[in-house]
Enzyme design. Sequence first.
Site, PDB file in Angstrom:
ATOM      1  N   LYS A 133      76.603  25.732   5.810  1.00 56.57           N
ATOM      2  CA  LYS A 133      78.057  25.689   6.005  1.00 56.57           C
ATOM      3  C   LYS A 133      78.521  27.143   5.973  1.00 56.57           C
ATOM      4  CE  LYS A 133      81.959  23.130   4.038  1.00 56.57           C
ATOM      5  NZ  LYS A 133      82.638  22.842   5.298  1.00 56.57           N
TER       6      LYS A 133
HETATM    7  N1  PMP Z   1      81.370  18.499   9.454  1.00 58.74           N
HETATM    8  C1  PMP Z   1      81.918  19.724   9.410  1.00 58.74           C
HETATM    9  C2  PMP Z   1      81.698  20.662  10.555  1.00 58.74           C
HETATM   10  C3  PMP Z   1      82.676  20.118   8.295  1.00 58.74           C
HETATM   11  O1  PMP Z   1      83.231  21.334   8.249  1.00 58.74           O
HETATM   12  C4  PMP Z   1      82.859  19.211   7.238  1.00 58.74           C
HETATM   13  C5  PMP Z   1      83.697  19.619   6.041  1.00 58.74           C
HETATM   14  N2  PMP Z   1      82.904  20.223   5.066  1.00 58.74           N
HETATM   15  C6  PMP Z   1      82.274  17.944   7.326  1.00 58.74           C
HETATM   16  C7  PMP Z   1      81.536  17.619   8.463  1.00 58.74           C
HETATM   17  C8  PMP Z   1      82.424  16.942   6.213  1.00 58.74           C
HETATM   18  O2  PMP Z   1      81.659  17.338   5.099  1.00 58.74           O
HETATM   19  P1  PMP Z   1      82.085  16.962   3.623  1.00 58.74           P
HETATM   20  O3  PMP Z   1      82.290  15.507   3.594  1.00 58.74           O
HETATM   21  O4  PMP Z   1      80.950  17.411   2.791  1.00 58.74           O
HETATM   22  O5  PMP Z   1      83.360  17.699   3.346  1.00 58.74           O
END
Ligand code: PMP
Length: 307
Positions: A155
């Site tokens: 991320k």
């Molecule tokens: N995909 C992307 C590209 C994101 O930025 C996020 C947000 N973190 C998610 C999916 C969802 O992830 P999470 O449920 O861990 O927030």
Amino acid sequence: MITPQPSVATVWDRPGGGGREVPFGSNSMQHGTAVFEGIRCYRTPEGPALFRLDDHLHRLLGSAHLLGMPHQYDLTRLRAHVLGVAAAAPADCYLRPVLFAPAPRLGVDLSAMFFELATEVWPMLPLGAPSGTGLRVTVSRWRRPSAKSFPTRAKATGTYASSAVARTEAGAAGFDDAIQLDPDSGRVSEATVTNVFGVRDGRLFTPWLQDGPLEGITRASVLALAQELGIPATAGPVDVEDLRTADELFLTGTASELARVIAVDDRRLDSSGPVFDAIHSAFQAAVSGRRYSRFGWLTPVPLPVPQ
Ligand code: PMP
């Protein structure tokens, strides 16, 4: 969708850290070389609690590792920092810990840089009961970054430039968000900042990790809650056609929580959906500490130390 509110604090882990200022020449600012997490704090009957804290922190360490970033953090130290920030933050908030290189350095050899931790704090209320409306999404011509060009499990701030072009173009065309495809398989990957779920004949489906979506923590929570509710769920290959023929669609993410989709391009979906409603209320019960405490998803925030 989340209503944007100004953030209220930037908390550096380094004593006397840079306050709200980061040098303009910061390598992370110039090149998108930072990794981050978004973590929710929710009000519960026992006081504020962080949702799936360790899962987020593991992912942060994994992201830094995938990019080869030198830093001095382990799980214990990250946890202490985030809990300390949460103790001084509003009970309902969104915390954004970022590992970044504040030094104004040229070049892209991350091994020559030093990564520090700071957390931004946004007040954020839980979404509440599902509303009768939802999002209109379009399938973007901009595909996700390929897993052959970047470790997409990380991320990293830089990859959000890809999300940004897709989201901005979708907005200009009158949509609320964009669905992006995996560049290699051509199948559905995820939305710009959320994972995608569909329902067909009472069965839940979501793209598998082979098609490059972030391994969302909300996604994992939804899959666990579906199992709990006896809703059959699979992660597998999802084509655009599967979205267009779904009975229900929704997006999941830490900031957005669970958001119903009511249209994919020119195809409209019903704005009521029993599977979405059931999972949404289970999710609300989980984050507010009313149910599912046995999953161990909530970490209580310690009371602030009196000054
Ligand atoms: N995909 C992307 C590209 C994101 O930025 C996020 C947000 N973190 C998610 C999916 C969802 O992830 P999470 O449920 O861990 O927030």
